[in-house]
Design a protein around this motif. Sequence first.
Motif, short mmCIF file in Angstrom:
data_model
loop_
_atom_site.label_atom_id
_atom_site.label_comp_id
_atom_site.label_asym_id
_atom_site.label_seq_id
_atom_site.Cartn_x
_atom_site.Cartn_y
_atom_site.Cartn_z
N GLY A 66 7.04 19.82 15.83
CA GLY A 66 5.80 19.03 15.90
C GLY A 66 5.59 18.18 14.67
N GLN A 67 6.69 17.81 14.01
CA GLN A 67 6.61 17.01 12.79
C GLN A 67 7.19 15.62 13.04
OE1 GLN A 67 8.64 19.16 9.69
NE2 GLN A 67 7.43 21.03 9.98
N VAL A 68 6.76 14.65 12.24
CA VAL A 68 7.32 13.30 12.29
C VAL A 68 7.42 12.76 10.87
CG1 VAL A 68 6.55 12.67 14.62
CG2 VAL A 68 5.01 12.33 12.68
N ALA A 69 8.39 11.88 10.67
CA ALA A 69 8.55 11.21 9.38
C ALA A 69 8.46 9.72 9.62
CB ALA A 69 9.89 11.57 8.75
N GLY A 70 7.85 9.01 8.68
CA GLY A 70 7.72 7.56 8.83
C GLY A 70 7.15 6.93 7.58
N ILE A 71 6.85 5.65 7.69
CA ILE A 71 6.32 4.88 6.56
C ILE A 71 4.82 4.74 6.71
CG2 ILE A 71 6.39 2.64 5.40
CD1 ILE A 71 9.28 2.37 6.32
N ILE A 72 4.10 5.06 5.64
CA ILE A 72 2.64 5.05 5.68
C ILE A 72 2.09 3.69 5.26
CG2 ILE A 72 2.40 5.92 3.32
CD1 ILE A 72 0.11 6.87 6.26
N LEU A 98 -4.07 12.02 1.90
CA LEU A 98 -3.26 10.99 1.24
C LEU A 98 -3.31 11.07 -0.28
CD1 LEU A 98 -4.05 7.99 3.61
CD2 LEU A 98 -1.99 9.40 3.54
N LYS A 99 -3.58 12.26 -0.79
CA LYS A 99 -3.55 12.44 -2.24
C LYS A 99 -2.12 12.29 -2.74
CE LYS A 99 -4.78 15.69 -5.90
NZ LYS A 99 -5.23 17.06 -6.24
N ASP A 100 -1.94 11.46 -3.78
CA ASP A 100 -0.63 11.20 -4.38
C ASP A 100 0.33 10.52 -3.39
OD1 ASP A 100 -1.47 12.36 -6.77
OD2 ASP A 100 -0.80 14.35 -6.15
N VAL A 101 -0.23 9.92 -2.35
CA VAL A 101 0.58 9.13 -1.42
C VAL A 101 0.19 7.67 -1.61
CG1 VAL A 101 1.08 8.65 1.01
CG2 VAL A 101 0.74 11.00 0.25
N TYR A 102 1.19 6.78 -1.60
CA TYR A 102 0.94 5.37 -1.86
C TYR A 102 1.50 4.51 -0.73
CZ TYR A 102 -0.15 7.37 -6.35
OH TYR A 102 -0.70 8.15 -7.34
N HIS A 103 0.90 3.35 -0.60
CA HIS A 103 1.28 2.43 0.48
C HIS A 103 2.79 2.17 0.47
CE1 HIS A 103 0.86 -0.82 3.35
NE2 HIS A 103 1.56 -1.61 2.54
N GLY A 104 3.42 2.35 1.62
CA GLY A 104 4.85 2.12 1.75
C GLY A 104 5.71 3.35 1.58
N ASP A 105 5.11 4.48 1.19
CA ASP A 105 5.89 5.72 1.03
C ASP A 105 6.41 6.21 2.38
OD1 ASP A 105 5.39 5.68 -1.66
OD2 ASP A 105 3.97 7.36 -1.65
N THR A 106 7.55 6.87 2.36
CA THR A 106 8.05 7.59 3.53
C THR A 106 7.61 9.04 3.40
OG1 THR A 106 9.98 6.14 3.71
CG2 THR A 106 10.09 8.26 4.85
N ILE A 107 6.85 9.53 4.38
CA ILE A 107 6.28 10.87 4.28
C ILE A 107 6.58 11.68 5.53
CG2 ILE A 107 4.43 10.10 2.73
CD1 ILE A 107 2.51 10.23 5.11
N ARG A 129 9.51 7.33 -2.24
CA ARG A 129 8.56 6.31 -2.65
C ARG A 129 9.02 4.97 -2.07
NH1 ARG A 129 4.00 8.85 -3.78
NH2 ARG A 129 4.17 10.31 -5.53
N GLY A 130 8.06 4.23 -1.48
CA GLY A 130 8.43 2.99 -0.84
C GLY A 130 8.26 1.77 -1.70
N LEU A 131 7.45 1.88 -2.73
CA LEU A 131 7.12 0.72 -3.55
C LEU A 131 7.91 0.77 -4.85
CD1 LEU A 131 5.05 -1.64 -3.34
CD2 LEU A 131 3.55 -0.29 -4.79
N SER A 132 8.67 -0.27 -5.11
CA SER A 132 9.38 -0.34 -6.39
C SER A 132 8.85 -1.50 -7.23
CB SER A 132 10.89 -0.51 -6.18
OG SER A 132 11.16 -1.68 -5.41
N GLU A 133 8.48 -2.60 -6.55
CA GLU A 133 7.93 -3.76 -7.25
C GLU A 133 6.69 -4.26 -6.53
OE1 GLU A 133 12.10 -5.64 -9.06
OE2 GLU A 133 10.91 -6.80 -7.63
N PHE A 134 5.78 -4.88 -7.28
CA PHE A 134 4.64 -5.52 -6.65
C PHE A 134 4.11 -6.64 -7.55
CE2 PHE A 134 2.57 -2.08 -9.05
CZ PHE A 134 1.49 -2.72 -9.65
N VAL A 135 3.22 -7.45 -7.00
CA VAL A 135 2.63 -8.58 -7.72
C VAL A 135 1.22 -8.20 -8.14
CG1 VAL A 135 1.85 -10.98 -7.53
CG2 VAL A 135 4.00 -10.27 -6.47
#
Length: 804
Positions: A66-72, A98-107, A129-135
């Motif tokens: 009953g689990q799934v993995a994906g990009i948040i 979503l504590k310690d979870v950031y946009h683009g992470d795979t969870i 972690r999905g984010l490596s660079e940002f503006v």
Amino acid sequence: MNLRDQLLEILQASEKPLSVDQLTERLQLASTDDFKELIRTLNALEEEGAIGRTRTNRYGTLASLGQVAGIISIHQRGFGFLSVEGEAEDVFLPPDQLKDVYHGDTILVKKREDNRGKTEGILLKVLKRGLSEFVGTYTLPSGRLDQFAFIEPDDKRINFWPVVNPEKSLGAVDGHKVVVRITKYPDGRFAGACDVVRIIGHKNDPGVDILSIVYKHGIPTEFPEDVIAQANAVPDEADEKDFIGRVDLRDETIFTIDGEDAKDLDDAVHVKKLDNGNYELGVHIADVSHYVKEGSPLDVEALERGTSVYLVDRVIPMLPHRLSNGICSLNPHVNRLTLSCVMEISPQNGKVVRHDLFPSVIKTTERMTYTNVREIIERDDEETLKKYEPFIGEFDLMAELAEVLRKRRNSRGAINFDFAEAKVVVNEEGKPADIVLRPRSVAEKLIEEFMLAANETVAEHFHKMDVPFIYRVHDNPKPDKLDFFFDFVANFGVHIERIKGQTVEPKTLQKILKAIDGEPEEPVISTIMLRSMQQAKYDDVSLGHFGLATDFYTHFTSPIRRYPDLIVHRLMRTYVFNNDLSEKTIAKYEDRLGAIAEQASKRERRSVDAERETQALKKAEYMEAHLGEEFDGVVAGVTNFGMFVELPNTIEGLVRLQSMDDYYHFDESQLMLLGERTKRQFRIGDAVRVKVDAVNLDERTIDFTVVGMPKREPSTRRQPTTIKAKGGRPKKDEKDRRGGRGRDDKKKRGKPGRPGKPGKPGKPGEKPKRDGEKSSQGRSALDLKKKDKHKRKGDAKRGAKKRR
């Protein structure tokens, strides 16, 4: 089979999670080293989210647990949606998960039902972690130089502001827009750290706002040196030796028809009436594949970019300008290499009764614009009519054929949305000067019909060949979204007779649009209908196109700006012109096209997101100069926090509930706000007068307040309309989706069908016979192909002799 694959096979076959001992026994492991390798492999599979583990240390597939993995994707308000590959619905995660979870992470999450019966996720772990660079904006607290600088992200979904390493600031100053690389994520006590990797410019400098959006979406602005070098090596003019093996159409009357400011002219057309009464439509597309070879630096870069990106003040091309605006652009009165799709079309029903695909060389007669073609067809401008007097008959014939094709599409149920499209006009400093609506005149619609006909014909040709190919697909709407939409239109007197949860044919939606044509609620119902449909995408299987009501569709007509079109040209050359249907070639494209289609779809979405964000920014900037002014608008959306009002120029703003004159309740079923005390109603489609209250450029938002109550125009429909819906076609299964074979079937595909049969593709180089055709200067392009057959052989022999 390696240990990893063995484990996955065992766990997929097992109905229950298995312990380490059970796995050891099934794998028949005996040594200590084998056992250690098993533990390492299980840990690795668990870390990447390929399998899951229970509290009792049993392992199973994610589905079995009953689990799934994906990009948040995290919303500014704190909640998020998990996108899971292969699943139609995203999984909702509330803010407390979503504590310690950031946009683009795979969870990894466990699915459960909330108290309303809706699915939500419980966070189990962050896989990657999905984010490596940002503006963001380089910011000094209170402008003090003796303090550490931090970065305020442009993307408000990034909910932390990392500190900049002083030694890696590249000399940035307060207010600079920069690209940063994250070196450390927040850990609860520390805000995170980053290095500056690029300075875009000061936030107040002209053009920096658009560039920031470009870098935010990861869109490359410069071409690598090897790509530029290869582009510079391409000649300025077509080489005559490249004409060998091509049908010479330079004496045909062929036109490009584009917008006034277009520079990459990749399609040209001709239309004529044949002696048997049928039309001949020729669609000639720039042969970009001749210059962009498979696997070359140009090709690799084009695949990475996927598409050209059209922003309010610039175009970021897929190919260097030397190609896109030069040798690949079908500029007037010069020789250009093309791939041609020539169709014979019945005037009675608009069907393509015969077609041919071949490489060609053309010299376009005139570079026409949408404006002057419209003026010719509608007899709207004497000066234009005089200038193009010799060609008036051609354009009248084009309009005639376009109407035949349009009637055919409508008869099968194609859904035609006619939304107003806005263009933001910017001045030299990049500031928005005006917002104008782009009309879709008879000229735009004419070219659209011709391109649709060519795309369908090419897609059907290769589907019948049963070879690996790339298609443009639009799947059936999801039944639950249709249920909501049909309930919504019932509020306007349009009732749909249908079984709940059943999909429908496109013609049902077409009938709804006809029923509300000209009504005040037409724009709103059209918008809600569009939102109920799925996104079109690219696929290596022919799923059909729901919106166009066709089983076969591809993109063949824009290889300068879209990579899938370039691939279609390459496949056309391989299968048809070179007649390469070897098992090796088939296997190569079976393996590659799925990934290419997925990449193209992702890059298309990235481009659309960037285009929309730049539009939203400039629209907000435009309205900043109109603060306090009043405008008439229409309620375009209603939510539990307010309503969106759209102005005639397509600018949209939010009326927040707290700014209204009463406490309003949100009625989701009718998409309506109802005042508790006043009983006033605000519904989608209501005309209201609003004042511009606030503008936030950082968030690209506009706030309105209501200053005039709804004005409801009486409907001209005298009685409710009932539409009996027909059930849609069932979704094709895996073996049906490509000519009866599944993805893994390596059986050799058949060759093209024989010529002379209605709607069937002909063999390359073979021309269908027609009775009673004359040999004249206005002869068919298919005739010219036959005439050139012996000439090409002679040219080839002479060329070979000359080379010797």
